[in-house]
Design an enzyme around this catalytic site. Structure first.
Site, PDB file in Angstrom:
ATOM      1  N   GLN A 124      -1.161   3.928 -22.029  1.00 14.20           N
ATOM      2  CA  GLN A 124      -0.356   3.725 -20.798  1.00 14.20           C
ATOM      3  C   GLN A 124       1.187   4.050 -21.348  1.00 14.20           C
ATOM      4  OE1 GLN A 124      -1.895   3.180 -18.391  1.00 14.20           O
ATOM      5  NE2 GLN A 124      -0.039   3.259 -17.121  1.00 14.20           N
ATOM      6  N   HIS A 170       2.803   7.612 -20.729  1.00  7.29           N
ATOM      7  CA  HIS A 170       3.102   8.098 -19.387  1.00  7.29           C
ATOM      8  C   HIS A 170       4.680   8.318 -19.210  1.00  7.29           C
ATOM      9  CE1 HIS A 170      -0.278   8.782 -17.238  1.00  7.29           C
ATOM     10  NE2 HIS A 170      -0.802   7.513 -17.311  1.00  7.29           N
ATOM     11  N   GLU A 181      -1.144  -3.140 -12.218  1.00  7.00           N
ATOM     12  CA  GLU A 181      -1.916  -1.968 -11.881  1.00  7.00           C
ATOM     13  C   GLU A 181      -3.316  -1.937 -12.460  1.00  7.00           C
ATOM     14  OE1 GLU A 181      -0.084   1.548 -12.980  1.00  7.00           O
ATOM     15  OE2 GLU A 181      -1.146   2.896 -11.520  1.00  7.00           O
ATOM     16  N   HIS A 182      -3.280  -1.729 -13.864  1.00  5.24           N
ATOM     17  CA  HIS A 182      -4.271  -1.478 -14.652  1.00  5.24           C
ATOM     18  C   HIS A 182      -4.733  -3.047 -15.381  1.00  5.24           C
ATOM     19  CE1 HIS A 182      -2.791   2.426 -14.543  1.00  5.24           C
ATOM     20  NE2 HIS A 182      -4.109   2.841 -14.022  1.00  5.24           N
ATOM     21  N   ASP A 220      -9.064   6.901 -15.225  1.00  4.47           N
ATOM     22  CA  ASP A 220      -8.105   7.709 -15.147  1.00  4.47           C
ATOM     23  C   ASP A 220      -8.915   9.244 -14.664  1.00  4.47           C
ATOM     24  OD1 ASP A 220      -5.994   6.301 -15.168  1.00  4.47           O
ATOM     25  OD2 ASP A 220      -5.453   6.859 -17.375  1.00  4.47           O
ATOM     26  N   HIS A 222      -0.151  -8.209  33.730  1.00  5.10           N
ATOM     27  CA  HIS A 222      -1.236  -8.465  32.930  1.00  5.10           C
ATOM     28  C   HIS A 222      -2.304  -9.261  33.641  1.00  5.10           C
ATOM     29  CE1 HIS A 222       1.115  -6.959  29.728  1.00  5.10           C
ATOM     30  NE2 HIS A 222       0.239  -6.869  28.634  1.00  5.10           N
TER      31      HIS A 222
END
Lengths: 439, 439
Positions: free
Chosen positions: A255, A258, A322-323, A356, A415
């Site tokens: 990670q 990245h 996220e992960h 991934d 209505h």
């Protein structure tokens, strides 16, 4: 690395703080490109491609020849890997199809829900050193299963005006309808307004740098939807003594490579695991090609010791990673009770990189805490849910009075009137029938 | 009313143009309120309640006493109507629950998808003359079915510091966890940042004027999700000679009374129907309490004659109406082929107001053409989809090489390494076992 032991709850929000990005300064640049693309179309696109990508293209559209060349430049092994990944992603996303939901809520009142494809979608894939062909798989496979009619792909050319063959091969394999050599802000603007060459789309997907991120945000102001708000990638691992320190370190590093702003966090109920993982990170990081990036992300990382599972879980739910990797003896406790996470990886043989690339789950996931309210990309991201209803004469007789009363209370007479007219006509009809019977 | 006969396709986008709203001038006001609420909390909230709602409150929170009073101020008939509507909405939204989706994509690679509730949601209900308690039903019912833990409701007090009893009764009936007397921009800001009194939420739902709309847009920049982008309400009716002109006119008017910028469009394959509907509109409109509003919306309305069903359908799909009424002999053609619509109403006894109140479908729908890419509010709007995966030793042996190769091609060595370490350890394990057998 920051090691933190049994942090007090008051300090959690400070510990879990993500790096904040200021984008205000680039908003003006982005807005200007949008305005020019809106007015000038392809001419503005070409100008920005020359400016930002340093290349003048003969044609923005990728040709059949270029795709043929790409195919022959890809090894059979890589082709096989891509086909395996595609097949797994297809299996997982096909299973997400839902049936029509049909309910007779009151006698004579039939309501149903159906999902129908978004007709035109656009994908953005960044250029640069890492050709993210895996993201093409993640976006085109569900788009095709959903039944999207137009799938447009924009990706920047290199200075020779070329696209990486793995991107072209994958896009062709996955049935992209149009591949455009356009990058950055101008690509997003092109898909937002449409140009002579680039089709206008209804929803834009895909990653990108901060310019692309701001451009996607801006696109939403012009009636285009986007997959989700973006942010730096992040991973949280929870591990006890049943975890493998070397594996955990490798996941945290995968990670961290990245970007410098990537976030990696280890939460552990074992002090020994924290020490072991730290040593392994130092060892493994030193031999990575992207070690400079990884090192900087690791410097901001947190190794947090927490005694109890309950408190560890609460902290993880407050963060909303996220992960989320779970390497715990009592993994079920975490699986059952995690409220906020994009994707969960369980056990010692489930590296995050499996998700991934090739396990079948989607890798386009909510980061920056958005796991609290956003889904990762899935089949439904390419569809919209529509409702239908058909009410019989008996049906409107059954619910008509309730509608009249509620509309009246809300002060919406028209209505109410739409129901009253129908009820009156049915009463008249009933009266006529009754009279006929009595004759 | 604008009557248009067989318009050329080139003119469609002009004919179907929606009124554009400029909001740039109020963005600054909204941003300032946000800043103040973020810094000052309740103090800023109180200040803006005094300024905009002209009232000083003893307490922002609605008390149990106030709810009791509201209950006794609502007629039993209205209570029954609300309970009927609630029951239908519950039936329809409960049916939208989805099971866990589980797939073994490759031997040893198990992936699954689960939906989990968004823990904290906020609802905004406008004040003013029309107390939109029906919207509370539409939002709280699915929130409860989803399992949201906190449901916060913000709605502005009147100058006596009171909330309409129908709002309080419905909110209490539907299990809202906190009702706050706060309106407008400051309500959205309060739920975005949280104050001493107003809880911070993860997603905000509900209608509002242009200030609320801009505030909701701004909230998304601070990490809060919203239900969908807003716009003026709209209705498109497609009708042939099997339709009832009086009913069609009443439906068009029920949409027109919402606001001066409401859009109503009739598409018909019958010239006679267009003439008849026009006459009926004039007749019915004259007796409406909100006729001034309706008249202005009707002045901008379009009555479009189109000869063929196929062309009518194409025009309707290009427009993407929020509400779509089908009163046609061959209704199935439209039902099967409509790509872009929020909610579809079929037949002469299915007025749009049925879906607004009591049939069971949701009335929070994508307008302004957003039906092309957004769903109306449904059960999933209150949940997020999460993925899980668990890979066995055999599983990583099966897909490990593919991951390594793909990560390598993307230049992400640490991603590859996370797999390589595991494969090496398994190979070593295999070797040791083999040696043991050979001993």
């Amino acid at each position: 690395m920051n090691k933190i032991y049994n942090p007090n709850k008051d300090t959690w929000s400070e510990i879990l703080k993500r790096p904040t990005q200021s984008v205000a300064d680039i908003e003006e640049t982005v807005l200007n490109v949008f305005k020019e693309v809106d007015i000038e179309g392809d001419i503005a696109i070409d100008r920005y491609t020359q400016k930002f990508d340093k290349v003048t293209l003969d044609s923005v559209l990728v040709t059949a020849e270029e795709i043929q060349t790409a195919k022959s430049n890809i090894s059979q092994d890589l082709k096989n890997a891509i086909v395996l990944a595609k097949s797994n992603i297809e299996a997982f996303h096909t299973a997400q199809k839902t049936d029509k939901v049909s309910v007779t809520t009151t006698a004579g009142v039939k309501c149903w829900q159906e999902k129908r494809p978004i007709q035109k979608v656009g994908l953005y894939i960044p250029g640069g050193t890492a050709p993210l062909f895996s993201t093409i798989l993640m976006l085109t496979v569900p788009a095709n299963i959903a039944g999207c009619k137009e799938i447009v792909l924009c990706t920047p050319p290199n200075q020779e005006g070329e696209i990486h063959p793995a991107i072209l091969y994958t896009a062709d394999l996955c049935g992209v309808t149009k591949i455009c050599k356009v990058g950055g802000i101008q690509a997003i603007a092109g898909m937002t307004f449409g140009t002579e060459t680039i089709p206008q789309v209804y929803k834009i997907f895909g990653p990108g740098n901060q310019f692309v991120t701001v451009a996607k945000q801006l696109a939403t102001k012009f009636g285009v939807a986007i997959d989700m708000p973006a942010g730096p990638s992040e991973l949280l691992v929870v591990a006890d003594d049943t975890a493998n320190a070397s594996f955990v370190a490798s996941d945290l590093l995968s990670q961290a490579e990245h970007g410098k702003d990537s976030q990696v966090i280890l939460v552990s109920t074992s002090k020994k695991m924290i020490e072991d993982v730290e040593k392994e990170i130092i060892k493994q990081c030193s031999v990575l090609p992207r070690k400079e990036i990884a090192n900087e992300a690791i410097a901001n990382s947190k190794l947090i010791y927490i005694e109890s599972d309950q408190e560890a879980l609460e902290l993880i739910n407050e963060y909303g990673p996220e992960h989320f990797i779970v390497c715990m003896k009592n993994e079920d406790f975490y699986i059952d009770n995690i409220s906020n996470a994009g994707s969960v990886f369980i056990g010692n043989y489930t590296p995050e990189s499996a998700g991934d690339y090739a396990s079948g789950t989607n890798h386009t996931l909510p980061t920056n805490g958005y796991a609290k309210q956003y889904s990762g990309v899935n089949l439904d991201s390419f569809m919209k849910s529509m409702t239908f209803q058909k009410i019989s004469k008996q049906g409107i007789l059954n619910i008509g009075n309730a509608i009249e009363l509620m509309a009246d209370t809300e002060g919406l007479q028209a209505h109410k009137n739409a129901v009253t007219l129908r009820l009156e006509s049915l009463n008249l009809e009933g009266l006529l029938k009754k009279n006929k019977r009595n004759e």
